[in-house]
Design an enzyme around this catalytic site. Structure first.
Site, PDB file in Angstrom:
ATOM      1  N   ASP A   1     -69.847  80.714  19.299  1.00  0.00           N
ATOM      2  CA  ASP A   1     -68.691  79.898  19.307  1.00  0.00           C
ATOM      3  C   ASP A   1     -68.770  78.181  19.462  1.00  0.00           C
ATOM      4  O   ASP A   1     -69.019  76.966  18.633  1.00  0.00           O
ATOM      5  CB  ASP A   1     -67.094  79.703  19.915  1.00  0.00           C
ATOM      6  CG  ASP A   1     -66.197  80.240  19.655  1.00  0.00           C
ATOM      7  OD1 ASP A   1     -66.359  80.101  18.106  1.00  0.00           O
ATOM      8  OD2 ASP A   1     -65.191  80.749  20.155  1.00  0.00           O
TER       9      ASP A   1
ATOM     10  N   GLU B   1     -61.780  73.952  17.046  1.00  0.00           N
ATOM     11  CA  GLU B   1     -61.286  74.758  17.626  1.00  0.00           C
ATOM     12  C   GLU B   1     -61.673  74.504  18.797  1.00  0.00           C
ATOM     13  O   GLU B   1     -61.173  74.237  20.001  1.00  0.00           O
ATOM     14  CB  GLU B   1     -61.471  76.431  17.116  1.00  0.00           C
ATOM     15  CG  GLU B   1     -60.971  77.382  18.552  1.00  0.00           C
ATOM     16  CD  GLU B   1     -60.489  78.370  17.432  1.00  0.00           C
ATOM     17  OE1 GLU B   1     -61.394  79.001  16.895  1.00  0.00           O
ATOM     18  OE2 GLU B   1     -59.311  79.080  18.943  1.00  0.00           O
TER      19      GLU B   1
ATOM     20  N   ASP C   1     -63.109  75.899  11.764  1.00  0.00           N
ATOM     21  CA  ASP C   1     -63.543  77.587  12.986  1.00  0.00           C
ATOM     22  C   ASP C   1     -64.702  77.437  13.206  1.00  0.00           C
ATOM     23  O   ASP C   1     -64.628  78.368  11.958  1.00  0.00           O
ATOM     24  CB  ASP C   1     -61.957  78.397  12.483  1.00  0.00           C
ATOM     25  CG  ASP C   1     -61.766  79.409  13.559  1.00  0.00           C
ATOM     26  OD1 ASP C   1     -62.682  79.216  14.744  1.00  0.00           O
ATOM     27  OD2 ASP C   1     -60.635  80.338  13.833  1.00  0.00           O
TER      28      ASP C   1
ATOM     29  N   ILE D   1     -66.020  80.019  14.465  1.00  0.00           N
ATOM     30  CA  ILE D   1     -66.030  81.805  14.181  1.00  0.00           C
ATOM     31  C   ILE D   1     -64.542  82.066  14.800  1.00  0.00           C
ATOM     32  O   ILE D   1     -63.978  82.201  15.328  1.00  0.00           O
ATOM     33  CB  ILE D   1     -66.528  82.411  16.218  1.00  0.00           C
ATOM     34  CG1 ILE D   1     -67.711  82.120  16.161  1.00  0.00           C
ATOM     35  CG2 ILE D   1     -66.551  84.031  15.575  1.00  0.00           C
ATOM     36  CD1 ILE D   1     -68.946  83.029  16.529  1.00  0.00           C
ATOM     37  N   ASP D   2     -64.205  82.702  12.938  1.00  0.00           N
ATOM     38  CA  ASP D   2     -62.259  83.363  12.817  1.00  0.00           C
ATOM     39  C   ASP D   2     -62.277  84.305  13.273  1.00  0.00           C
ATOM     40  O   ASP D   2     -63.908  85.011  12.254  1.00  0.00           O
ATOM     41  CB  ASP D   2     -62.401  82.618  11.987  1.00  0.00           C
ATOM     42  CG  ASP D   2     -60.515  83.065  11.206  1.00  0.00           C
ATOM     43  OD1 ASP D   2     -60.098  83.190  12.541  1.00  0.00           O
ATOM     44  OD2 ASP D   2     -60.789  82.954  10.572  1.00  0.00           O
TER      45      ASP D   2
ATOM     46  N   THR E   1     -62.949  85.870  16.881  1.00  0.00           N
ATOM     47  CA  THR E   1     -63.661  86.439  17.566  1.00  0.00           C
ATOM     48  C   THR E   1     -63.188  87.706  18.025  1.00  0.00           C
ATOM     49  O   THR E   1     -64.585  88.411  18.621  1.00  0.00           O
ATOM     50  CB  THR E   1     -63.049  85.662  18.903  1.00  0.00           C
ATOM     51  OG1 THR E   1     -62.155  85.204  18.851  1.00  0.00           O
ATOM     52  CG2 THR E   1     -63.851  83.925  19.043  1.00  0.00           C
TER      53      THR E   1
ATOM     54  N   ASP F   1     -57.705  77.255  10.978  1.00  0.00           N
ATOM     55  CA  ASP F   1     -57.353  79.542  10.609  1.00  0.00           C
ATOM     56  C   ASP F   1     -56.690  79.445   8.954  1.00  0.00           C
ATOM     57  O   ASP F   1     -56.521  80.747   8.655  1.00  0.00           O
ATOM     58  CB  ASP F   1     -56.497  80.096  11.690  1.00  0.00           C
ATOM     59  CG  ASP F   1     -57.013  80.284  12.879  1.00  0.00           C
ATOM     60  OD1 ASP F   1     -58.471  80.679  12.976  1.00  0.00           O
ATOM     61  OD2 ASP F   1     -55.923  80.278  14.489  1.00  0.00           O
TER      62      ASP F   1
HETATM   63  P1  AMP Z   1     -56.840  87.485  12.357  1.00  0.00           P
HETATM   64  O1  AMP Z   1     -58.189  87.870  12.360  1.00  0.00           O
HETATM   65  O2  AMP Z   1     -56.813  87.301  10.539  1.00  0.00           O
HETATM   66  O3  AMP Z   1     -55.730  88.331  12.596  1.00  0.00           O
HETATM   67  O4  AMP Z   1     -56.749  85.971  12.826  1.00  0.00           O
HETATM   68  C1  AMP Z   1     -57.760  85.756  13.808  1.00  0.00           C
HETATM   69  C2  AMP Z   1     -56.921  84.025  14.563  1.00  0.00           C
HETATM   70  O5  AMP Z   1     -56.025  84.352  14.855  1.00  0.00           O
HETATM   71  C3  AMP Z   1     -58.182  83.753  15.085  1.00  0.00           C
HETATM   72  O6  AMP Z   1     -58.924  82.611  15.032  1.00  0.00           O
HETATM   73  C4  AMP Z   1     -56.641  82.642  16.152  1.00  0.00           C
HETATM   74  O7  AMP Z   1     -57.287  81.857  16.411  1.00  0.00           O
HETATM   75  C5  AMP Z   1     -55.282  83.272  15.675  1.00  0.00           C
HETATM   76  N1  AMP Z   1     -54.286  83.874  17.294  1.00  0.00           N
HETATM   77  C6  AMP Z   1     -54.716  84.082  18.329  1.00  0.00           C
HETATM   78  N2  AMP Z   1     -53.995  84.649  18.795  1.00  0.00           N
HETATM   79  C7  AMP Z   1     -52.927  84.819  18.632  1.00  0.00           C
HETATM   80  C8  AMP Z   1     -51.592  85.318  17.822  1.00  0.00           C
HETATM   81  N3  AMP Z   1     -51.133  85.366  18.894  1.00  0.00           N
HETATM   82  N4  AMP Z   1     -50.772  85.163  16.468  1.00  0.00           N
HETATM   83  C9  AMP Z   1     -51.592  85.297  15.366  1.00  0.00           C
HETATM   84  N5  AMP Z   1     -53.027  84.346  15.780  1.00  0.00           N
HETATM   85  C10 AMP Z   1     -53.284  84.245  16.434  1.00  0.00           C
HETATM   86 MG    MG Z   2     -59.796  81.067  13.809  1.00  0.00          MG
END
Ligand code: AMP
Ligand code: MG
Length: 395
Positions: free
Chosen positions: A92, A117, A179, A181-182, A184, A331
């Protein structure tokens, strides 16, 4: 008080001659050209963003190499358990440092603002020293095999590059949004993740890049059978008014992509988060049923969902975080332009466009929905009805 954003932005290059620049006031007074799909004379001349897009694709590709290296080591190693967060921490920070470094190198004459981030707080304390050294080594190993092999970053350079990301963004001037690493969780599982980089200009997303190192080049739609031999690694990029392109991360030629043209929900499949903690799977299922979608959800991590949607692998993306979660701009900024330039629509659950001009957070109504223009009206209806039902049942 109204803020005058014009003073905060640099001079604008002539569209066909980069050596000529105009000031904003000149444009206001003298430009009467009306190019297609433009918002104002200012945009008419600032729309090229070619060098910014070239810098962004380079930055995301170099950072992707660093992330791939860490993920491969992580998956091979028995030492790290899946709950050990340290590899993702190193990747990251390393990814953020590299993107920041490459953007500054490629665009030296521009003032640089980055909304990202990570910050270096945990690396500045004694217990972070070893991690900082690991990150610096990883960054330099990656730089050594890139166009920047003449560079060697010190730990101080790495800290500074990471902390470039502290900008608050907003509606004035230009801000990069990253981001590093989106997804993680997907990264740790060996699944999907993305390096997501976008540029905001006066509060609007004007370009976006998604590097998705594990996304198959072939479709990941619910009816497509995958094999471990599928070639992976996709780079999506888009700029305002220029369409969306995808190319293999290894560098071969880009192809223009389009969202699915289906008007029939029965033929449509939908994407959602792999992690149930990130999006309400039950609500998505109710919406999909109401709409008439037959296919099971395709659940993958990260903004790779936006990339896959931009090339028509599925027709819908539903995201409904649990109550109280505040979405961050990094994001969605890159994913949003990648889909809209491919012909899609991205809105909140009430049908409003996403507003990236408010700082680091997106404050929105209930959730995010994405589809093509034809399906959006019926999707919005299904979302509204499902949310009302849910509200009524919780009373
Ligand atoms: P995804 O893989 O589409 O679920 O999205 C990943 C991203 O969701 C991460 O990079 C976080 O920034 C974000 N994230 C973290 N916690 C939460 C949460 N509780 N609800 C929604 N998104 C989140
Ligand atoms: Mg993210």
């Amino acid at each position: 008080m109204a803020i005058n954003c014009l003073r905060a932005t640099p001079k604008i290059p002539h569209p066909s001659n980069p050596n000529i620049t105009f000031s904003h006031s000149f444009l206001f007074l003298s430009s009467n050209s009306k190019p297609k799909r433009l918002f104002s004379p200012i945009r008419a001349f600032s729309m090229s963003y070619d060098k910014e897009l070239a810098a962004a694709t380079k930055a995301a590709s170099v950072a992707a190499r660093l992330c791939q290296k860490v993920q491969q080591t992580l998956l091979k190693s028995d030492v790290h358990s899946k709950s050990d967060k340290s590899p993702v921490t190193v990747a990251d920070y390393g990814s953020q440092a590299l993107v920041s470094f490459v953007l500054e190198r490629e665009l030296p004459s521009e003032s640089f603002s980055l909304v990202a981030e990570e910050d270096s707080g945990d690396l500045q304390i004694d217990s972070g020293r070893e991690t900082l050294e690991r990150i610096t080594k990883l960054v330099n190993d990656t730089v050594a095999n890139s166009d920047y092999s003449d560079s060697n970053l010190t730990t101080e350079d790495v800290l500074r590059a990471i902390d470039n990301g502290k900008s608050e963004g907003g509606s004035c001037g230009r801000h990069w949004v990253l981001d590093p690493i989106d997804g993680t969780k997907g990264f740790l599982r060996g699944d999907q993740y993305a390096i997501a980089l976008a540029l905001l200009d006066e509060g609007k997303v004007v370009l976006g890049v998604l590097a998705c190192p594990n996304l198959p080049l072939a479709s990941i739609s619910s009816d497509n059978k995958h094999s471990s031999h599928d070639k992976v690694g996709c780079l999506f990029f888009a700029k305002l008014g220029g369409g969306t392109y995808m190319q293999p991360l290894d560098g071969s030629s880009p192809l223009k992509v389009h969202v699915s043209a289906t008007e029939n929900p029965v033929e449509a499949s939908f994407f959602e988060s792999y992690e149930a903690a990130h999006s309400l799977h039950g609500l998505s299922s109710t919406i999909a049923k109401k709409l008439g979608v037959k296919a099971p959800p395709v659940r993958i991590d990260s903004q790779a969902k936006y990339g896959a949607l931009s090339r028509g692998d599925g027709a819908i993306y539903l995201r409904f975080p649990h109550k109280g979660y505040r979405e961050k701009i990094w994001d969605h900024a890159a994913g949003c332009i990648v889909v809209t330039e491919a012909g899609g629509v991205v809105t909140d659950a009430a049908g409003n466009p996403l507003d990236f001009s408010k700082g680091r957070y997106l404050d929105l109504e209930a959730g995010i929905i994405v589809t093509n223009q034809k399906l959006m009206p019926s999707l919005l209806k299904a979302v509204k009805a499902s949310l009302e039902e849910e509200k009524a049942s919780s009373l």
